[in-house]
Design a protein around this motif. Structure first.
Motif, mmCIF file in Angstrom:
data_model
loop_
_atom_site.group_PDB
_atom_site.id
_atom_site.type_symbol
_atom_site.label_atom_id
_atom_site.label_comp_id
_atom_site.label_asym_id
_atom_site.label_seq_id
_atom_site.Cartn_x
_atom_site.Cartn_y
_atom_site.Cartn_z
ATOM 1 N N TYR A 1 4.377 2.015 -10.775
ATOM 2 C CA TYR A 1 4.418 0.877 -11.764
ATOM 3 C C TYR A 1 5.644 -0.103 -11.792
ATOM 4 O O TYR A 1 6.776 0.590 -11.301
ATOM 5 C CB TYR A 1 4.199 1.201 -13.374
ATOM 6 C CG TYR A 1 5.206 1.973 -13.711
ATOM 7 C CD1 TYR A 1 6.581 1.360 -14.701
ATOM 8 C CD2 TYR A 1 5.500 3.285 -13.888
ATOM 9 C CE1 TYR A 1 7.347 1.798 -15.149
ATOM 10 C CE2 TYR A 1 6.572 4.165 -14.254
ATOM 11 C CZ TYR A 1 7.624 3.141 -15.069
ATOM 12 O OH TYR A 1 8.623 3.722 -15.646
ATOM 13 N N THR B 1 2.821 -4.077 -13.801
ATOM 14 C CA THR B 1 1.907 -3.884 -12.712
ATOM 15 C C THR B 1 1.678 -2.571 -12.575
ATOM 16 O O THR B 1 2.912 -1.600 -12.348
ATOM 17 C CB THR B 1 2.361 -4.642 -11.454
ATOM 18 O OG1 THR B 1 2.546 -5.757 -11.790
ATOM 19 C CG2 THR B 1 1.316 -4.603 -10.293
ATOM 20 N N TRP C 1 -0.168 0.286 -9.534
ATOM 21 C CA TRP C 1 -0.913 0.429 -8.426
ATOM 22 C C TRP C 1 -0.986 1.572 -7.910
ATOM 23 O O TRP C 1 -0.192 2.628 -8.090
ATOM 24 C CB TRP C 1 -0.657 -0.668 -7.535
ATOM 25 C CG TRP C 1 0.829 -0.477 -6.814
ATOM 26 C CD1 TRP C 1 1.090 0.345 -5.649
ATOM 27 C CD2 TRP C 1 2.152 -0.779 -7.288
ATOM 28 N NE1 TRP C 1 2.508 0.141 -5.310
ATOM 29 C CE2 TRP C 1 3.161 -0.188 -6.315
ATOM 30 C CE3 TRP C 1 2.769 -1.236 -8.430
ATOM 31 C CZ2 TRP C 1 4.389 -0.223 -6.616
ATOM 32 C CZ3 TRP C 1 3.975 -1.390 -8.770
ATOM 33 C CH2 TRP C 1 4.960 -1.104 -7.784
ATOM 34 N N GLU D 1 -1.363 3.798 -4.365
ATOM 35 C CA GLU D 1 -1.260 3.932 -2.887
ATOM 36 C C GLU D 1 -1.830 5.142 -2.130
ATOM 37 O O GLU D 1 -1.812 5.232 -1.055
ATOM 38 C CB GLU D 1 0.183 3.876 -2.363
ATOM 39 C CG GLU D 1 0.928 2.639 -2.989
ATOM 40 C CD GLU D 1 2.439 2.660 -2.416
ATOM 41 O OE1 GLU D 1 2.768 3.536 -1.632
ATOM 42 O OE2 GLU D 1 3.102 1.695 -2.630
ATOM 43 N N SER E 1 -4.616 -2.566 -7.937
ATOM 44 C CA SER E 1 -3.825 -2.728 -8.458
ATOM 45 C C SER E 1 -3.937 -3.535 -9.758
ATOM 46 O O SER E 1 -5.094 -4.107 -9.711
ATOM 47 C CB SER E 1 -2.947 -3.695 -7.778
ATOM 48 O OG SER E 1 -1.829 -4.279 -8.393
ATOM 49 N N PRO F 1 7.648 -3.291 -6.080
ATOM 50 C CA PRO F 1 6.425 -3.661 -5.325
ATOM 51 C C PRO F 1 6.617 -4.068 -4.002
ATOM 52 O O PRO F 1 7.921 -4.528 -3.843
ATOM 53 C CB PRO F 1 5.549 -4.586 -6.068
ATOM 54 C CG PRO F 1 6.610 -5.441 -6.867
ATOM 55 C CD PRO F 1 7.804 -4.121 -7.121
#
Length: 254
Positions: free
Chosen positions: A171, A184, A186, A188, A232, A253
């Motif tokens: 985040y 945000t 996301w 991976e 995301s 990011p």
């Protein structure tokens, strides 16, 4: 009978012509002889080279995986299969038998299986043998090495990375001009990641990701969110004073 008298100067001219013709004939014969000798010697040398010369035998040891690089396996992968060959292409293959062996580091829990238990690539044409490595575990890196010998020796190697099975969730928080906070989150990884967002402030209920979030003011609120692999999501808060993300790691990011 009356003798004919030949003047001396005419006799000398005739003699010179005969000597000249003989010399020319000798020169032609000498040239032909040298040519024939050269042709015979050349032919003999070609035969000697083709019949009696010592030529190094071709040696090829190749693999469709062990190229010196790093290869990544999907989460949950426990084995990998590759082939070892004795050729460079359709026309070039080894003229000697090749004995081979495959090793894996770390070897804990890993088993190497050979399609040809003799572990030998025979000369005389293209040959492929399959090798299976079993017992790989998530979140590990393995060094795989294959060594082939047959008068010559060659070593092929590569790294095998097995991704972790759990989600890799991160985040990042960004305060936009002091007006609102963007969060945000996301993933991976290759598996769904679940996080819990703790917040104080006003969630933006116009955000498709936040339509049912409660406004608590100064009272702490929390919301569980699922993040799909490689997904995301962005969340916006007004007057946010305290936001934490449980189950994710803070990261800038890309």
């Amino acid at each position: 009978m009356e003798k004919r008298h030949i003047p001396k100067n005419l006799r000398c001219k005739g003699s010179k012509k005969s000597l000249g013709a003989a010399a020319a004939a000798f020169a032609v014969c000498l040239v032909l002889l040298v040519f024939l000798i050269g042709a015979v010697i050349g032919r003999y040398q070609r035969q000697l080279r083709s019949d009696n010369s010592v030529k190094a035998k071709e040696f090829y040891f190749t693999c469709n995986l062990l190229d010196g690089g790093t290869h990544t396996l999907a989460p949950g992968s426990t084995e990998v299969i590759f082939t070892l060959g004795n050729y460079a292409d359709e026309l070039r293959f080894s003229e000697v038998d090749i004995d081979y062996k495959v090793t894996v580091t770390p070897a804990d829990g890993v088993n190497v299986e050979y399609s040809n238990t003799a572990q030998k690539l025979l000369a005389g044409g293209k040959k492929d043998d399959a090798v299976t490595i079993k017992g790989l575990s998530p979140n590990n890196t393995y060094t795989v090495t294959a060594t082939g010998t047959g008068g010559y020796s060659q070593t092929l190697t590569a790294k095998i990375v097995v991704l972790p099975t759990e989600g890799q969730v991160y985040y990042n928080e960004e305060n936009v001009s002091g007006e609102y906070l963007l969060l945000t989150v996301w993933n991976e990884g290759e598996e769904v990641g679940n996080v819990t967002i703790h917040y104080k402030g006003i969630p933006d209920n116009t955000n498709p990701n936040m339509t049912d979030w409660n406004t608590g003011g100064e009272t702490a609120q929390e919301k569980s969110v699922s993040i799909e692999p490689h997904e995301s999501k962005v969340f916006r808060f007004f007057n946010a004073t305290d936001i934490t993300v449980e189950g994710a790691t803070a990261k800038e990011p890309y």
